[in-house]
Design an enzyme around this catalytic site. Structure first.
Site, PDB file in Angstrom:
ATOM      1  N   GLY A  47     -56.288  41.862 -42.196  1.00 26.63           N
ATOM      2  CA  GLY A  47     -55.540  40.621 -42.073  1.00 26.63           C
ATOM      3  C   GLY A  47     -56.049  39.844 -40.871  1.00 26.63           C
ATOM      4  CD  GLN A  52     -55.449  38.236 -35.343  1.00 26.85           C
ATOM      5  OE1 GLN A  52     -55.123  38.174 -36.519  1.00 26.85           O
ATOM      6  NE2 GLN A  52     -55.937  39.338 -34.795  1.00 26.85           N
ATOM      7  CB  CYS A  98     -54.308  44.061 -33.411  1.00 20.41           C
ATOM      8  SG  CYS A  98     -54.252  42.261 -33.377  1.00 20.41           S
ATOM      9  CG  LEU A  99     -59.455  42.399 -36.704  1.00 19.32           C
ATOM     10  CD1 LEU A  99     -59.806  41.308 -37.713  1.00 19.32           C
ATOM     11  CD2 LEU A  99     -60.561  43.443 -36.640  1.00 19.32           C
ATOM     12  CG  HIS A 140     -50.202  43.200 -37.600  1.00 19.56           C
ATOM     13  ND1 HIS A 140     -50.358  44.273 -36.740  1.00 19.56           N
ATOM     14  CD2 HIS A 140     -51.137  42.283 -37.218  1.00 19.56           C
ATOM     15  CE1 HIS A 140     -51.330  43.996 -35.881  1.00 19.56           C
ATOM     16  NE2 HIS A 140     -51.821  42.796 -36.155  1.00 19.56           N
ATOM     17  CD  GLU A 141     -52.623  39.771 -39.852  1.00 20.53           C
ATOM     18  OE1 GLU A 141     -52.862  38.859 -39.028  1.00 20.53           O
ATOM     19  OE2 GLU A 141     -53.093  40.913 -39.742  1.00 20.53           O
ATOM     20  CG  HIS A 144     -51.242  37.915 -35.010  1.00 20.82           C
ATOM     21  ND1 HIS A 144     -51.633  38.165 -33.717  1.00 20.82           N
ATOM     22  CD2 HIS A 144     -51.722  38.954 -35.737  1.00 20.82           C
ATOM     23  CE1 HIS A 144     -52.319  39.292 -33.662  1.00 20.82           C
ATOM     24  NE2 HIS A 144     -52.390  39.805 -34.885  1.00 20.82           N
TER      25      HIS A 144
HETATM   26 NI    NI Z   1     -53.369  41.591 -35.340  1.00 19.90          NI
END
Ligand code: NI
Length: 183
Positions: A47, A52, A98-99, A140-141, A144
């Site tokens: 995701g 991000q 998480c990226l 999760h997304e 953000h």
């Molecule tokens: Ni993340």
């Protein structure tokens, strides 16, 4: 398409509440969405939310984890201006990374089943339900978009570890991986 730079923990864009898209913004967002999908795939993420990639906008892309092994055969899930609601009180613990926080993962509690509504990438109404890992990704997304990173969801620091030290977190999950916990 273009690979985008991914904002890393510490950049303020990750802590901001993102802005809703107006109808007139959606056409302009098409290339951003394509680039976010390419960036997510390149980073082997499941995701990616617009903040991000330094865009404070309420949209995210996600792998179609609800399709299991077939998820790579389908276009990713895209939602603009999403709203989420839990469908019941059941929650489960699962591992997340998480990226924007590479090299770490944690046990995070999420709702098992959620409903979502928003707009698809072309601005048409979109709604549905998700459960399990797909519901986890969506939550999760969505976080953000509100400037919430998963460590803020932890009750105990011991639930977070470097990838190289995370074996014991996996063991905590077994044999009840992602089974509902009452809450
Ligand atoms: Ni993340």
């Amino acid at each position: 398409m273009t690979l985008l730079k991914i904002a890393q923990l510490g950049h303020p864009v990750l802590l901001e509440e993102a802005n809703s898209l107006k109808p007139s913004d959606i056409q302009d967002a098409q290339s951003l969405i394509d680039d976010m999908i390419e960036t997510m795939e390149d980073a082997r993420g499941v995701g990616l939310a617009a903040p991000q990639v330094y865009r404070s906008l309420r949209l995210f892309v996600a792998k179609r984890a609800d399709l299991g092994d077939a998820m790579d055969d389908h276009p990713p899930f895209v939602i603009i201006n999403p709203k989420l609601r839990p469908l019941d009180d059941a929650c489960a613990v699962g591992l997340e990374g998480c990226l924007s926080i590479p090299g770490y993962r944690a046990l995070v509690t999420r709702h098992c089943k959620i409903g979502y509504e928003g707009l698809d990438r072309h601005g048409a109404p979109l709604s549905g339900q998700a459960e399990g890992f797909f519901a986890r990704i969506i939550q999760h997304e969505y976080d953000h978009l509100d400037g919430i990173l998963y460590p803020a969801r932890l009750e105990n620091w011991s639930d977070m570890a470097a990838d190289s030290e995370a074996d014991h977190l996996m063991e905590i999950l077994q044999p009840n991986d992602d089974e509902p916990l009452s809450q």
